[in-house]
Design a protein around this motif. Structure first.
Motif, PDB file in Angstrom:
ATOM      1  N   PRO A 128     -14.761  -4.826  -1.821  1.00 20.42           N
ATOM      2  CA  PRO A 128     -15.178  -3.656  -1.438  1.00 20.42           C
ATOM      3  C   PRO A 128     -15.763  -2.768  -2.495  1.00 20.42           C
ATOM      4  N   PRO A 129     -16.679  -1.988  -2.381  1.00 24.54           N
ATOM      5  CA  PRO A 129     -17.338  -1.021  -3.099  1.00 24.54           C
ATOM      6  C   PRO A 129     -16.349  -0.115  -3.849  1.00 24.54           C
ATOM      7  N   PRO A 130     -16.125   0.274  -5.247  1.00 18.97           N
ATOM      8  CA  PRO A 130     -15.225   1.311  -5.767  1.00 18.97           C
ATOM      9  C   PRO A 130     -15.387   2.590  -4.953  1.00 18.97           C
ATOM     10  N   THR A 131     -14.168   2.980  -4.537  1.00 18.19           N
ATOM     11  CA  THR A 131     -14.286   4.162  -3.723  1.00 18.19           C
ATOM     12  C   THR A 131     -12.984   4.924  -4.243  1.00 18.19           C
ATOM     13  N   ARG A 132     -13.000   6.308  -4.207  1.00 23.94           N
ATOM     14  CA  ARG A 132     -12.069   7.222  -4.482  1.00 23.94           C
ATOM     15  C   ARG A 132     -11.035   7.107  -3.478  1.00 23.94           C
ATOM     16  N   ILE A 133     -10.037   6.713  -3.283  1.00 24.09           N
ATOM     17  CA  ILE A 133      -8.854   6.968  -2.442  1.00 24.09           C
ATOM     18  C   ILE A 133      -7.441   7.635  -3.085  1.00 24.09           C
ATOM     19  N   ASP A 134      -7.346   8.849  -2.392  1.00 25.27           N
ATOM     20  CA  ASP A 134      -6.177   9.862  -2.999  1.00 25.27           C
ATOM     21  C   ASP A 134      -5.031   8.895  -2.774  1.00 25.27           C
ATOM     22  N   THR A 135      -4.050   8.957  -3.651  1.00 21.07           N
ATOM     23  CA  THR A 135      -2.738   8.658  -3.683  1.00 21.07           C
ATOM     24  C   THR A 135      -2.044   9.409  -2.314  1.00 21.07           C
ATOM     25  N   PRO A 136      -1.492   8.575  -1.545  1.00 24.86           N
ATOM     26  CA  PRO A 136      -0.555   9.159  -0.645  1.00 24.86           C
ATOM     27  C   PRO A 136       0.529  10.080  -1.123  1.00 24.86           C
ATOM     28  N   PRO A 137       0.817  11.103  -0.421  1.00 26.42           N
ATOM     29  CA  PRO A 137       1.889  11.855  -0.914  1.00 26.42           C
ATOM     30  C   PRO A 137       3.225  11.392  -1.232  1.00 26.42           C
ATOM     31  N   SER A 138       3.528  10.212  -0.622  1.00 21.78           N
ATOM     32  CA  SER A 138       4.873   9.850  -0.814  1.00 21.78           C
ATOM     33  C   SER A 138       4.867   8.584  -2.059  1.00 21.78           C
ATOM     34  N   ALA A 139       3.686   8.356  -2.634  1.00 17.72           N
ATOM     35  CA  ALA A 139       3.744   7.760  -3.978  1.00 17.72           C
ATOM     36  C   ALA A 139       4.488   8.346  -5.073  1.00 17.72           C
ATOM     37  N   ALA A 140       5.068   7.751  -5.675  1.00 16.21           N
ATOM     38  CA  ALA A 140       5.880   8.307  -6.918  1.00 16.21           C
ATOM     39  C   ALA A 140       5.813   7.805  -8.291  1.00 16.21           C
TER      40      ALA A 140
ATOM     41  N   ALA B  88       4.282   3.921   0.188  1.00 16.71           N
ATOM     42  CA  ALA B  88       3.508   4.634   0.882  1.00 16.71           C
ATOM     43  C   ALA B  88       4.032   5.331   2.117  1.00 16.71           C
ATOM     44  N   GLY B  89       5.191   4.449   2.678  1.00 18.26           N
ATOM     45  CA  GLY B  89       5.746   4.717   4.124  1.00 18.26           C
ATOM     46  C   GLY B  89       5.559   3.956   5.150  1.00 18.26           C
ATOM     47  N   PRO B  90       6.229   3.627   5.952  1.00 19.73           N
ATOM     48  CA  PRO B  90       5.973   2.845   7.164  1.00 19.73           C
ATOM     49  C   PRO B  90       4.745   3.170   7.923  1.00 19.73           C
ATOM     50  N   ALA B  91       4.855   4.449   8.114  1.00 17.54           N
ATOM     51  CA  ALA B  91       3.726   4.983   8.900  1.00 17.54           C
ATOM     52  C   ALA B  91       2.151   4.315   8.600  1.00 17.54           C
TER      53      ALA B  91
ATOM     54  N   HIS C 246      -2.061  -1.854   9.720  1.00 15.92           N
ATOM     55  CA  HIS C 246      -1.543  -3.087  10.264  1.00 15.92           C
ATOM     56  C   HIS C 246      -1.616  -4.314   9.102  1.00 15.92           C
ATOM     57  N   GLY C 247      -1.046  -3.534   7.898  1.00 15.34           N
ATOM     58  CA  GLY C 247      -1.012  -4.593   6.628  1.00 15.34           C
ATOM     59  C   GLY C 247      -0.879  -3.581   5.538  1.00 15.34           C
ATOM     60  N   ILE C 248      -1.129  -4.114   4.274  1.00 15.42           N
ATOM     61  CA  ILE C 248      -1.162  -3.214   3.301  1.00 15.42           C
ATOM     62  C   ILE C 248      -1.992  -1.997   3.053  1.00 15.42           C
ATOM     63  N   PRO C 249      -1.879  -0.899   3.098  1.00 14.17           N
ATOM     64  CA  PRO C 249      -2.724   0.197   2.961  1.00 14.17           C
ATOM     65  C   PRO C 249      -3.491   0.076   2.045  1.00 14.17           C
ATOM     66  N   PRO C 250      -4.706   0.805   2.074  1.00 16.00           N
ATOM     67  CA  PRO C 250      -6.072   0.902   1.374  1.00 16.00           C
ATOM     68  C   PRO C 250      -5.864   1.700   0.036  1.00 16.00           C
ATOM     69  N   TYR C 251      -4.702   2.035  -0.106  1.00 13.04           N
ATOM     70  CA  TYR C 251      -4.391   2.943  -1.452  1.00 13.04           C
ATOM     71  C   TYR C 251      -4.395   2.117  -2.827  1.00 13.04           C
ATOM     72  N   ARG C 252      -5.027   2.471  -3.819  1.00 12.83           N
ATOM     73  CA  ARG C 252      -5.064   1.638  -5.084  1.00 12.83           C
ATOM     74  C   ARG C 252      -3.547   1.830  -5.611  1.00 12.83           C
ATOM     75  N   GLU C 253      -2.675   3.078  -5.609  1.00 15.24           N
ATOM     76  CA  GLU C 253      -1.526   2.961  -5.979  1.00 15.24           C
ATOM     77  C   GLU C 253      -0.586   2.114  -5.384  1.00 15.24           C
ATOM     78  N   THR C 254      -0.680   2.080  -4.314  1.00  8.75           N
ATOM     79  CA  THR C 254       0.561   1.220  -3.260  1.00  8.75           C
ATOM     80  C   THR C 254      -0.053  -0.358  -3.680  1.00  8.75           C
ATOM     81  N   ARG C 255      -1.279  -0.707  -3.726  1.00  6.56           N
ATOM     82  CA  ARG C 255      -1.685  -2.153  -4.089  1.00  6.56           C
ATOM     83  C   ARG C 255      -1.136  -2.539  -5.305  1.00  6.56           C
ATOM     84  N   LEU C 256      -1.534  -1.521  -6.543  1.00  2.98           N
ATOM     85  CA  LEU C 256      -0.792  -1.819  -7.747  1.00  2.98           C
ATOM     86  C   LEU C 256       0.578  -2.137  -7.807  1.00  2.98           C
ATOM     87  N   TYR C 257       1.332  -0.945  -6.878  1.00  7.88           N
ATOM     88  CA  TYR C 257       2.731  -0.954  -6.904  1.00  7.88           C
ATOM     89  C   TYR C 257       3.498  -2.499  -6.576  1.00  7.88           C
ATOM     90  N   VAL C 258       2.766  -2.750  -5.191  1.00  8.80           N
ATOM     91  CA  VAL C 258       3.242  -4.210  -4.721  1.00  8.80           C
ATOM     92  C   VAL C 258       3.165  -5.282  -5.531  1.00  8.80           C
TER      93      VAL C 258
END
Length: 245
Positions: A76-88, A196-199, A205-217
């Motif tokens: 996917p093209p580079p996009t800015r995705i804000d880190t979800p509030p639950s990210a630590a 990122a939270g179960p929600a 329906h899979g890994i959320p498109p959050y950069r922080e979450t993908r890097l975390y996993v």
């Protein structure tokens, strides 16, 4: 613990292709309805190995019968995705941080792992990613302690003192165990939900498109793989050096 990896098994040494830039990726649709994004795949000893990145340092072994389809998708093209509030992100250690020796931490992780049938190296990898082993760590989002629990989650888990290491680890381990049960022992999804939270996992329906979450996993499972290999190496060496070999 039962077996090398406890309840997770070898097949759960998984990661997602988010840590390394690639020109294309592969979407692997699984029979359980979820999908896995990987850099490339190969067949190893009858198992389909899904690699997280080109360097092949993190991967998941999946039985061919669990795979519905594999399709190539463009990066996917580079996009800015804000880190979800639950990210630590762990804060700078406080001057009041109690000393916690590696042996003390390993003992409490072992106790929690045995209680929830979780591999101690998995718990250690989560602690490293969440807090760096700092019991007084606090994120910008308000997650606290070794396993970075939010106040509401800690309360639901019966954690009375979120900064008390044993209490925090007990609660975090119970939460991770519950997530693994919820996602049928899919480690990638459980870790994504922990971050990122179960929600968010259910929504996408899979890994959320959050950069922080993908890097975390990817970071947690890379560390988990490293620890398991380090643990297995002395045993393999001892076996080769034993009489009769």
């Amino acid at each position: 613990m039962t077996g090398t990896l406890g309840k997770l098994g070898i097949a759960l040494l998984a990661a997602i292709a988010a840590a390394a830039p690639v020109r294309a990726a592969e979407r692997v649709t699984l029979s359980n309805g979820f999908y896995q994004i990987c850099a490339h795949h190969d067949t190893i000893e009858g198992q389909v190995r899904l690699y997280a990145s080109a360097d092949s340092s993190s991967y998941i072994d999946v039985p061919p019968t669990d795979i519905v389809s594999i399709e190539t998708i463009p990066d996917p093209p580079p996009t800015r995705i804000d880190t979800p509030p639950s990210a630590a992100i762990a804060s700078t250690p406080s001057r009041l941080t109690p000393r916690l020796s590696p042996d003390d931490l390993h003992e409490m992780l072992s106790t929690a792992g045995q209680a929830h049938h979780l591999d101690v190296d998995l718990l250690a990898s989560v602690v490293k990613a969440e807090s760096g082993g700092n019991p007084r760590a606090k994120s910008r989002a308000g997650a606290k302690g070794l396993m970075q629990l939010m106040d509401g989650t800690a309360s639901d888990l019966g954690v009375h003192d979120i900064y008390q290491p044993e209490d925090n680890v007990r609660g975090g381990s119970a939460y991770l165990d519950a997530l693994l049960t919820r996602y049928h022992d899919n480690l990638s999804l459980a870790l994504a939900a922990y971050n990122a939270g179960p929600a968010a996992v259910d929504k996408y329906h899979g890994i959320p498109p959050y950069r922080e979450t993908r890097l975390y996993v990817a970071r947690v499972i890379h560390e988990f793989n490293r620890r398991v290999k380090a643990r297995q190496h002395p045993a393999a060496l001892a076996s080769r050096n034993s009489p009769g070999h």
